[in-house]
Scaffold this motif. Structure first.
Motif, short mmCIF file in Angstrom:
data_model
loop_
_atom_site.label_atom_id
_atom_site.label_comp_id
_atom_site.label_asym_id
_atom_site.label_seq_id
_atom_site.Cartn_x
_atom_site.Cartn_y
_atom_site.Cartn_z
N ALA A 352 24.94 3.62 -23.23
CA ALA A 352 23.69 3.28 -22.56
C ALA A 352 23.10 2.01 -23.15
O ALA A 352 22.53 1.18 -22.42
N ILE A 362 23.15 4.94 -15.80
CA ILE A 362 23.74 6.00 -16.62
C ILE A 362 24.21 7.15 -15.74
O ILE A 362 25.31 7.69 -15.91
N GLY A 385 21.24 11.09 -21.76
CA GLY A 385 20.99 9.67 -21.51
C GLY A 385 20.54 8.94 -22.75
O GLY A 385 19.81 7.94 -22.65
N HIS A 387 20.11 6.52 -25.80
CA HIS A 387 20.47 5.17 -26.23
C HIS A 387 20.73 5.19 -27.74
O HIS A 387 20.45 6.17 -28.43
#
Length: 551
Positions: A352, A362, A385, A387
């Motif tokens: 991501a 994503i 999701g 990061h």
């Protein structure tokens, strides 16, 4: 994602021995998954506590990164006892409980075998490095210095500097492709091979369903110790090591990926085949020849079941032209290879962040992975999701990052603790101070928050995985007619009963896509709207999936 005609996930439809073909594997980094005893380090009991969560994702298997006894210089990838659990993770009995409960929930369990090297604290090395005359004197890669006292050749370590370390007791150098505390085993010694196969048998007898095999192409070295050639600057690829690492300046033609490795892989596969339904997943670490090696190692039914290379783990974004290039090369070099794709893992920046994806992208990439031919690995937290976490220098644990900071920050940013509960201390990972700091930014995506919203990233991943299992063509069918139309990637998957058409806009501009003719039905979509019976406009991060019965 709108999923139509989704059937109840039934893993029993897969041949029992073929669960891995097209299977979805969830990677667990045990230090960072769930701490059960408050010491700030995840453990086996913590994994067991979270098995319901993993089973609810719909994955087929878990892959657990190393939990063997280790001095933890490389966080378990430096093994000092292959047949026992490090106390920080629990006990062998804890693993047996995890294994039994995972199986009861329909989950396969793969463990991470690190066979290319051990810790320098392993008893084998303790004996080998004592002198040149002991029974294990040739169990590791020893070499005399050059006349001027320098190392025997120019081989480099992935962690920086020479791959050779001086041992004054033997007056020789030993090879270490990684840390100097991770001496390489000598696979040219048959006794070493036999000992490692006995290790594999130990875990197979316990009931594990397979192995993820770390650095599978590093097992053998060139027995003549020839120098690696230089690699032209234009051919350097930082997928294996960061650009600031001189490792990228060589073509590692002699220090790894030797032809003798094939025979050992066939021995390992023969052992695995003695046990029904077991599978081997190899990690191919080679920036120039990864797909070619993947093909060699998975060719036929006597070598590895599947391998993954680093094409989709590198910094280069997954664009339509690049995806087509990868699959064209795979077809050319290894048409019958069975790949296993991953976008993130414990060694690379989370995709991501690496590809600078927004939430829509994503989501799209998750569906794309579930549609590509091959098996799939998801890394813990990917389904939220997440990061990359920002870990300050004073909190770093990874020796790789400490060595090359600040140009390369190492692997700690993808290894921070899993975020389970928004309001709990340390996000529900531990009641004690975690070994790496919990990311405040990641806490905003904690499991409890996403669980409560049926349109969240977590639920999207569940639907994407269910879609794959609902359509056997996506799981194990053939892949054909891959095209790149501007930023759009299209291809078809099919088996004897069904064909599936897939279109993904991986670019930044809208694109009209012609749809296949015939009696197709939409099975998954995120798109702006149809342009009529024969085409559709896909905006950035949108996709269209259509299926047709055959007969």
């Amino acid at each position: 994602m709108n999923v139509q005609n989704t059937v109840e996930l039934s893993k029993s439809t897969k041949a029992k021995s073929e669960w891995w073909r097209g299977g979805v594997i969830y990677q667990i980094y045990p230090r960072s998954f769930q701490d059960s005893n408050g010491d700030g380090i995840g453990d086996l009991k913590g994994i067991t506590q979270r098995l319901d969560y993993i089973a609810d994702l719909g994955v087929d298997a878990i892959w657990i990164s190393p939990f063997f006894k280790s001095p933890m210089k490389d966080f378990g990838y430096d093994v000092s006892d292959y047949r026992d659990v490090d106390p920080m993770f629990g006990s062998l009995e804890d693993f047996r409980v995890l294994l039994d409960q995972a199986h009861a929930k329909g989950l396969k369990v793969m463990i991470d075998l690190v066979l290319s090297h051990t810790s320098d604290q392993h008893p084998w090395f303790g004996e080998s490095h004592a002198n040149r005359d002991n029974p294990k004197s040739d169990w590791y890669v020893w070499a005399d210095p050059k006349p001027d006292g320098t190392p025997p050749n120019n081989w480099l370590s992935i962690f920086g500097g020479s791959a050779w370390q001086w041992e004054p007791r033997r007056l020789q150098y030993y090879l270490h492709n990684f840390l100097s505390s991770q001496p390489d085993l000598n696979f040219h010694c048959t006794e070493v091979q036999d000992a490692l196969l006995d290790v594999a048998r130990f875990w197979l007898e316990m009931g594990v369903d397979g192995f993820r095999l770390d650095t599978i192409n590093f097992y053998f070295h060139d027995k003549y110790l020839r120098d690696n050639p230089a690699l032209p600057a234009e051919e350097r690829n930082a997928s294996i090591a960061p650009t600031v690492n001189p490792y990228n300046h060589q073509d590692h033609h002699y220090s790894k990926s030797q032809p003798e490795n094939i025979a050992f892989l066939e021995r390992l596969r023969a052992l695995t085949d003695e046990y029904e339904g077991r599978a081997c997943l190899g990690e191919v670490g080679d920036a120039q020849r990864g797909l070619e090696i993947m093909g060699q190692y998975t060719s036929g039914d006597q070598r590895m079941h599947m391998c993954y290379a680093f094409e989709f783990l590198e910094k280069r974004a997954l664009t339509a032209p690049y995806a087509k290039q990868v699959f064209d090369q795979l077809e050319e070099k290894a048409g019958d290879a069975w790949p296993c794709w991953a976008f993130s893992n414990h060694d690379v920046e989370r995709h991501a962040s690496r590809w600078d994806l927004n939430d829509a992208a994503i989501r799209q990439h998750a569906v794309l992975m579930m549609c590509l031919r091959g098996s799939a690995c998801l890394y813990q937290g990917e389904e939220l999701g997440l990061h990359e976490a920002d870990v300050p220098f004073e909190k770093l644990q990874d020796p790789y990052g400490i060595e090359f900071w600040p140009e390369f920050k190492g692997r700690d940013g993808c290894r921070t603790p899993m975020v389970w509960a928004t309001q709990d201390e340390h996000s529900g990972f531990s009641t004690g101070e975690p070994w790496l700091p919990v990311s405040t930014a990641q806490t905003e995506r904690a499991v409890d928050r996403l669980e409560a919203n049926d349109q969240s990233m977590l639920h999207h991943y569940r639907r994407a995985i269910a879609l794959r299992h609902a359509h056997p063509a996506l799981t194990s069918g053939a892949q054909s007619n891959m095209k790149q139309i501007g930023p759009v990637l299209t291809f078809q998957r099919e088996d004897a009963s069904e064909a599936v058409f897939c279109a993904f806009n991986l670019g930044t501009e809208a694109q009209r896509v012609d749809l296949p003719l015939g009696d197709w039905r939409v099975i998954g979509q995120e798109l702006g709207g149809s342009d009529g019976a024969g085409s559709v406009t896909l905006h950035p991060a949108q996709f269209c999936l259509m299926a047709k019965d055959k007969g």
